[in-house]
Design a protein around this motif. Sequence first.
Motif, PDB file in Angstrom:
ATOM      1  N   GLN A 287      -2.048  -2.426 -47.185  1.00 22.30           N
ATOM      2  CA  GLN A 287      -1.683  -2.336 -48.598  1.00 22.30           C
ATOM      3  C   GLN A 287      -2.986  -2.401 -49.400  1.00 22.30           C
ATOM      4  O   GLN A 287      -3.953  -3.036 -48.982  1.00 22.30           O
ATOM      5  CB  GLN A 287      -0.733  -3.480 -48.980  1.00 22.30           C
ATOM      6  CG  GLN A 287       0.626  -3.410 -48.271  1.00 22.30           C
ATOM      7  CD  GLN A 287       1.455  -2.189 -48.678  1.00 22.30           C
ATOM      8  OE1 GLN A 287       1.254  -1.629 -49.763  1.00 22.30           O
ATOM      9  NE2 GLN A 287       2.371  -1.768 -47.819  1.00 22.30           N
TER      10      GLN A 287
ATOM     11  N   PHE B  85       8.041   1.738 -39.478  1.00 22.21           N
ATOM     12  CA  PHE B  85       6.754   2.149 -40.066  1.00 22.21           C
ATOM     13  C   PHE B  85       5.946   0.874 -40.338  1.00 22.21           C
ATOM     14  O   PHE B  85       5.516   0.600 -41.455  1.00 22.21           O
ATOM     15  CB  PHE B  85       6.960   2.964 -41.347  1.00 22.21           C
ATOM     16  CG  PHE B  85       7.875   4.153 -41.176  1.00 22.21           C
ATOM     17  CD1 PHE B  85       7.383   5.370 -40.726  1.00 22.21           C
ATOM     18  CD2 PHE B  85       9.242   4.043 -41.441  1.00 22.21           C
ATOM     19  CE1 PHE B  85       8.231   6.459 -40.550  1.00 22.21           C
ATOM     20  CE2 PHE B  85      10.088   5.129 -41.270  1.00 22.21           C
ATOM     21  CZ  PHE B  85       9.588   6.342 -40.823  1.00 22.21           C
ATOM     22  N   ALA B  86       5.756   0.083 -39.281  1.00 20.04           N
ATOM     23  CA  ALA B  86       5.294  -1.299 -39.428  1.00 20.04           C
ATOM     24  C   ALA B  86       3.791  -1.434 -39.613  1.00 20.04           C
ATOM     25  O   ALA B  86       3.319  -2.502 -40.017  1.00 20.04           O
ATOM     26  CB  ALA B  86       5.730  -2.102 -38.207  1.00 20.04           C
TER      27      ALA B  86
ATOM     28  N   THR C  13       2.080  -5.952 -41.464  1.00 21.77           N
ATOM     29  CA  THR C  13       2.020  -6.628 -42.769  1.00 21.77           C
ATOM     30  C   THR C  13       3.304  -7.405 -43.047  1.00 21.77           C
ATOM     31  O   THR C  13       3.271  -8.558 -43.469  1.00 21.77           O
ATOM     32  CB  THR C  13       1.793  -5.576 -43.878  1.00 21.77           C
ATOM     33  OG1 THR C  13       0.606  -4.865 -43.562  1.00 21.77           O
ATOM     34  CG2 THR C  13       1.680  -6.202 -45.255  1.00 21.77           C
TER      35      THR C  13
ATOM     36  N   GLU D  14       6.152   1.689 -34.834  1.00 24.18           N
ATOM     37  CA  GLU D  14       5.010   2.331 -35.498  1.00 24.18           C
ATOM     38  C   GLU D  14       4.502   3.474 -34.614  1.00 24.18           C
ATOM     39  O   GLU D  14       4.447   3.342 -33.382  1.00 24.18           O
ATOM     40  CB  GLU D  14       3.932   1.261 -35.735  1.00 24.18           C
ATOM     41  CG  GLU D  14       2.550   1.742 -36.056  1.00 24.18           C
ATOM     42  CD  GLU D  14       2.443   2.540 -37.353  1.00 24.18           C
ATOM     43  OE1 GLU D  14       3.007   2.135 -38.373  1.00 24.18           O
ATOM     44  OE2 GLU D  14       1.779   3.590 -37.323  1.00 24.18           O
ATOM     45  N   ALA D  15       4.103   4.592 -35.245  1.00 22.95           N
ATOM     46  CA  ALA D  15       3.643   5.759 -34.475  1.00 22.95           C
ATOM     47  C   ALA D  15       2.157   5.725 -34.155  1.00 22.95           C
ATOM     48  O   ALA D  15       1.721   6.350 -33.187  1.00 22.95           O
ATOM     49  CB  ALA D  15       3.961   7.044 -35.240  1.00 22.95           C
TER      50      ALA D  15
ATOM     51  N   ASP E 234       7.523   7.401 -32.661  1.00 22.54           N
ATOM     52  CA  ASP E 234       7.467   8.347 -33.780  1.00 22.54           C
ATOM     53  C   ASP E 234       8.858   8.411 -34.406  1.00 22.54           C
ATOM     54  O   ASP E 234       9.790   8.960 -33.813  1.00 22.54           O
ATOM     55  CB  ASP E 234       7.035   9.724 -33.253  1.00 22.54           C
ATOM     56  CG  ASP E 234       6.927  10.745 -34.375  1.00 22.54           C
ATOM     57  OD1 ASP E 234       7.590  10.562 -35.419  1.00 22.54           O
ATOM     58  OD2 ASP E 234       6.188  11.728 -34.195  1.00 22.54           O
ATOM     59  N   LEU E 235       8.991   7.853 -35.593  1.00 21.28           N
ATOM     60  CA  LEU E 235      10.319   7.737 -36.215  1.00 21.28           C
ATOM     61  C   LEU E 235      10.733   9.002 -36.964  1.00 21.28           C
ATOM     62  O   LEU E 235      11.861   9.081 -37.456  1.00 21.28           O
ATOM     63  CB  LEU E 235      10.341   6.526 -37.153  1.00 21.28           C
ATOM     64  CG  LEU E 235      10.098   5.182 -36.474  1.00 21.28           C
ATOM     65  CD1 LEU E 235       9.889   4.086 -37.515  1.00 21.28           C
ATOM     66  CD2 LEU E 235      11.259   4.809 -35.546  1.00 21.28           C
ATOM     67  N   PHE E 236       9.834   9.985 -37.064  1.00 16.65           N
ATOM     68  CA  PHE E 236      10.261  11.281 -37.610  1.00 16.65           C
ATOM     69  C   PHE E 236      10.961  12.071 -36.506  1.00 16.65           C
ATOM     70  O   PHE E 236      12.039  12.605 -36.693  1.00 16.65           O
ATOM     71  CB  PHE E 236       9.062  12.096 -38.118  1.00 16.65           C
ATOM     72  CG  PHE E 236       8.431  11.556 -39.386  1.00 16.65           C
ATOM     73  CD1 PHE E 236       9.065  10.609 -40.159  1.00 16.65           C
ATOM     74  CD2 PHE E 236       7.194  12.031 -39.809  1.00 16.65           C
ATOM     75  CE1 PHE E 236       8.493  10.120 -41.327  1.00 16.65           C
ATOM     76  CE2 PHE E 236       6.610  11.557 -40.977  1.00 16.65           C
ATOM     77  CZ  PHE E 236       7.259  10.597 -41.728  1.00 16.65           C
TER      78      PHE E 236
ATOM     79  N   ASP F  33       9.118   1.093 -44.508  1.00 20.83           N
ATOM     80  CA  ASP F  33       7.990   1.297 -45.433  1.00 20.83           C
ATOM     81  C   ASP F  33       7.271   2.572 -44.995  1.00 20.83           C
ATOM     82  O   ASP F  33       6.169   2.525 -44.453  1.00 20.83           O
ATOM     83  CB  ASP F  33       7.062   0.066 -45.342  1.00 20.83           C
ATOM     84  CG  ASP F  33       5.846   0.188 -46.258  1.00 20.83           C
ATOM     85  OD1 ASP F  33       5.875   1.027 -47.178  1.00 20.83           O
ATOM     86  OD2 ASP F  33       4.877  -0.558 -46.042  1.00 20.83           O
TER      87      ASP F  33
END
Length: 286
Positions: free
Chosen positions: A127, A154-155, A159, A172-173, A198-200, A218
């Motif tokens: 961030q 999307f970790a 954070t 997370e990718a 890969d979350l896409f 996120d």
Amino acid sequence: MQSGKVALGFRQSGSHRIVDLAECHVITPELFSLLAPLRRLLRSQSGRWAVDIELTQGDQGIDCGLRNFAMDGLEATEAVLEFAQAHSLARVTVDLGYGSETVWEPEPVTVTLGGVAVSLPPGAFLQATLDGEAALVAAAREWLAASEIVADLFAGLGTFAFSLAGKVAAYEASRDAHLVCRLAAARSLPSLESHHRDLFRNPLQPEELSRFDGVLLDPPRAGAREQVAHLARSAVDRVVYISCNPASWAKDARTLVDGGFRLAELRPVGQFRWSTHVELASLFLR
Ligand SMILES: C[S@@+](CC[C@H](N)C(=O)[O-])C[C@H]1O[C@@H](n2cnc3c(N)ncnc32)[C@H](O)[C@@H]1O
């Protein structure tokens, strides 16, 4: 940078022009104090270069990443090392198109997330400001306080995952981010599991989501169209959506609402002072 002349700053809005910074009230004084020495370092390089500079405040000091920076020969290498030493930098990496090469890192660089020191891979997402991060994390903690097992989608480095109270499964990718998250969790927070995914292309399916009583996501600016479609069809009834792009958030919010969620709370977070950019922390319930 052009034969001894250096313009160092951010790009003008909607243009490639670099605005040479004389003062800056957005970055921290510690980061700003490095700009004059960086100008001197860049001036010592010959030729015409557009160097990308990334400055991050880590636990050990400032991490400085230089991309497209011609560090040719012994003299140039020594100039970088002197610069690093003189300003007590935590790390300097140089990337000439083949990935980041560390040229200075007296101690391994970490960032502390939720009280846990996590290794900082060069160029990793964080961030933008500590107070922006604190506001987003506070919202997530409050909204997920009663959740026993949470998916953090999307970790990044973790954070949110390292700051939440219950058990967390982080997805997370980026391989680097996933690995450092996994390593820090193994050392300091065994209730956190980290998954490389890969979350896409391969979003969590409704049946995989059913073990969570809270989901935090996120995503990058593009949003999370595929993942949100599965969330809308799942049994999950609490979603915390953190977004850096109100346009993609609005599209994803529509999908969640069509799937039976209602927007229970929305908090804009002005993480980038004097810019029109706004982050959103939002809570969807059903
Ligand atoms: C806005 S950042 C948020 C990271 C983290 N939640 C944080 O606050 O530091 C988005 C993250 O999504 C990751 N990402 C991008 N595309 C992805 C994908 N297709 N699948 C999973 N993660 C992805 C990026 O690597 C990045 O870590």
